[in-house]
Design an enzyme around this catalytic site. Structure first.
Site: not given
Ligand SMILES: Cc1cc2nc3c(=O)[nH]c(=O)nc-3n(C[C@H](O)[C@H](O)[C@H](O)COP(=O)(O)OP(=O)(O)OC[C@H]3O[C@@H](n4cnc5c(N)ncnc54)[C@H](O)[C@@H]3O)c2cc1C
Length: 400
Positions: A202, A74, A291, A383, A295
């Site tokens: 948006y 986009h 969100p 952005y 970011k």
């Molecule tokens: C419900 C939700 C909706 C979102 N929607 C948006 C959106 O629409 N737009 C946007 O920009 N951002 C969104 N976000 C934010 C974005 O998805 C996160 O910033 C991103 O997932 C970060 O990635 P990560 O790998 O740090 O964490 P995560 O993706 O949360 O991955 C962490 C992993 O660790 C695992 N885990 C946790 N505890 C343990 C443990 N004790 N032992 C083993 N494994 C474990 C979890 O199962 C998960 O798979 C959303 C976040 C959430 C929670």
């Protein structure tokens, strides 16, 4: 049983699986522990916007083929308010566009790369405790297939999101948590309906924010601002579609089967420092953004690019300077993204006690953002990640 590896990684979200992949490419062993099943993490619908720096990071890491084939590039976004619609042209303002590619697709590509490499990733393995992070060989206690096991490693990377044990361990060691909770949440649906527009919309509306996004030519991702604490029972399907049409000013928005629905609370949070002894936090375990600025996933990917470079320099090169400055190297970018995400949230959402005066302030700021090229450029730079530094940091992660 005790397993041994160089880097113990907790979590197979975008941060954990990209870190494992970058380390593998650098010839460093790691084990990924993920408490959910492979199917669950590959279907978890969350973020969907990749900054160009994040997309390039994935390409450079050899996992960008499907993104290039199926991702939607986009060149800008639409801002809608007060019956007006304006396009912010990112390409013209910054020379860069964004990519729409679901987070679960990024995870799928990286899990597949891990499995193809024959490198260890244990699903349904729950990390329960991190021990000895001030010692030479820290270890992670985890439960797997009904047994308690130990993973002994040189370094622990807690990529375990907002509810994992990494953040709790860091806080127990005196880390500081900066936090802001918002009075609103996002109700998000994934629907089998063609997008009503070719780019993200948006929308600021006096009844609340709405976002129109897409995952493919036949699947849309749509969001509504709802009060925090709201439950799905209060939002029957008819009410969701009617609010979307009204707030997005898209009276012809087509209904489609709802494939996924959920309500996400909105929080801003940063843990400082992001490192203690041999424990490192990356992604949502270290920081959360609302969100609205798109970011979250980008920050997670950029963190692990920095972390992979630091660990590689330490493990392969014997130098520890980058490793000890991991927190400093991340925080400037993290706080810039926190600022922008908070700014977008306040700009586009209605607060519970706002009155007509506040409504006019929102509209005045939106008109300024869409009529001043300096203000539009500032939004575009933030952005697309030009102002948050993701590109440069992601690159430095690969250059090492
Ligand atoms: C419900 C939700 C909706 C979102 N929607 C948006 C959106 O629409 N737009 C946007 O920009 N951002 C969104 N976000 C934010 C974005 O998805 C996160 O910033 C991103 O997932 C970060 O990635 P990560 O790998 O740090 O964490 P995560 O993706 O949360 O991955 C962490 C992993 O660790 C695992 N885990 C946790 N505890 C343990 C443990 N004790 N032992 C083993 N494994 C474990 C979890 O199962 C998960 O798979 C959303 C976040 C959430 C929670």
């Amino acid at each position: 049983m005790t397993l041994r590896t160089s880097v113990g990684i907790i979590g197979a979200g975008p941060a954990g699986v990209l870190l494992a992949h970058l380390l593998h490419r650098a010839g460093i062993e790691s084990v990924v522990l993920e408490n959910r099943s492979r199917d669950y993490v590959e279907r978890r619908v969350r973020a969907g916007v990749l900054e160009p720096g994040s997309a390039q990071l994935l390409r450079d890491a050899g996992v960008g083929d499907r993104l290039d084939r199926e991702g939607l590039e986009h060149g800008g976004i639409h801002l809608r308010f007060g019956g007006e619609s304006h396009r912010i042209d990112f390409k013209e303002l910054t020379g860069r566009g964004i990519f729409v590619y679901g987070q679960q697709e990024v995870v799928k590509d990286l899990v597949q790369a891990r499995i193809d490499a024959g490198a260890p990733i244990l699903f349904e393995a729950e990390a329960r405790e991190i021990r000895g992070i001030d010692e030479q060989r820290p270890s992670i206690l985890f439960s797997y297939q009904g047994h308690q096991e130990w993973l002994e490693c040189d370094y622990v990377a807690a990529c375990d999101g907002s509810h994992g044990i990494g953040r709790a361990t860091m806080l127990a060691r005196g880390a500081v948590m900066y936090e802001r909770n918002y009075p609103h949440a996002w109700l998000g649906i994934l629907a089998a309906t063609p997008p009503a527009a070719d780019e993200l919309i948006y929308a600021y509306h006096e009844r609340g924010f709405a976002l129109h996004s897409m995952r493919s030519p036949t699947v849309s991702r749509l969001y509504l601002q709802v009060p925090s604490g709201e439950t799905l029972e209060e939002w029957p399907v008819e009410r969701i579609w009617s609010a979307l049409r009204q707030r997005l000013n898209e009276p012809l928005l087509e209904e489609g089967e709802i494939l996924d629905v959920g309500i996400t609370a909105m929080t801003s949070l940063v843990i400082e420092p992001m490192q203690s002894g041999r424990l490192f936090l990356a992604g949502d375990s270290a920081h959360i953004v609302p969100p609205t600025g798109a970011k979250g996933m980008n920050l997670a990917l950029a963190d692990v690019a920095v972390l992979a470079a630091a660990l590689t320099e330490r493990i392969k090169g014997g130098r520890s300077e980058t490793m000890s400055s991991y927190t400093v190297n991340c925080l400037q970018r993290v706080w810039r993204a926190e600022y922008f995400s908070n700014f977008m949230t306040q700009l586009l959402h209605r607060e519970p006690l706002e009155d007509d005066f506040d409504n006019r302030l929102h509209l005045a700021q939106l008109r300024y953002l869409t009529s001043s090229s300096a203000a539009s450029r500032s939004l575009a730079e933030n952005y697309t990640g030009a102002a948050t530094g993701t590109v440069a940091l992601a690159k430095s992660g690969l250059d090492s």
